[in-house]
Design an enzyme around this catalytic site. Structure first.
Site, short mmCIF file in Angstrom:
data_model
loop_
_atom_site.label_atom_id
_atom_site.label_comp_id
_atom_site.label_asym_id
_atom_site.label_seq_id
_atom_site.Cartn_x
_atom_site.Cartn_y
_atom_site.Cartn_z
N CYS A 1 0.88 -1.17 0.00
CA CYS A 1 0.00 0.00 0.00
C CYS A 1 0.92 1.22 0.00
O CYS A 1 2.12 1.08 -0.26
CB CYS A 1 -0.99 -0.01 1.16
SG CYS A 1 -0.31 0.20 2.82
N GLY A 2 0.41 2.38 0.31
CA GLY A 2 1.25 3.57 0.30
C GLY A 2 2.42 3.49 1.26
O GLY A 2 3.56 3.78 0.91
#
Length: 146
Positions: A62-63
């Site tokens: 994810c980020g």
């Protein structure tokens, strides 16, 4: 070895760069997607597959790597470690018996990510190590809730 990989939309291009690299190392990949903006959905599905033994290890993206780690760790039998350097990738496997690592596409460059993945996938937990008792306690708490 079968490696589960999944991410949220923020890490879709990152995942697409990692898949051929993982396969070049001789591993089979199982793609859990990247379209669901609710990263917990992908993380939970992947963690369930790893915990059930359908895949040997998992990689979630994810980020930052943090959200998918938190979500995956809610699944009994899933042990996800967010890694950002080689030592953490090594210890995730060797000391913590993590069956999933998580990476942040917005905070970890792709070349470093490849190094982390290679290091993690190439190592195996030693059940006779001094960490075994610590890992057993985590599993006991998960099983008994105390």
């Amino acid at each position: 070895m079968k490696i589960a990989i999944g991410c949220d939309p923020n890490a879709a291009a990152y995942k697409q760069s990692l898949i051929p690299y993982i396969e070049s190392l001789g591993y089979q990949t199982v793609d859990f997607g990247s379209d669901d903006p609710i990263y917990a959905n992908t993380a939970i599905r992947l963690a369930e597959a790893v915990a059930a033994g359908e895949c040997d290890k998992g990689i979630l993206l994810c980020g930052t790597g943090i959200g998918v780690s938190i979500a995956a760790n809610k699944v009994p039998g899933a042990y996800a470690a967010c890694v950002g350097n080689i030592y953490q990738a090594q210890r995730a496997a060797l000391s913590n018996n993590a069956n999933i690592i998580t990476l942040g596409a917005l905070v970890t460059g792709i070349e470093l990510a490849k190094c982390l993945v290679k290091e993690y996938l190439g190592l195996t937990f030693d059940p006779g190590s001094r960490s075994a008792q610590k890992i057993a306690r985590i599993a006991e708490y998960e099983r008994l809730g105390q």
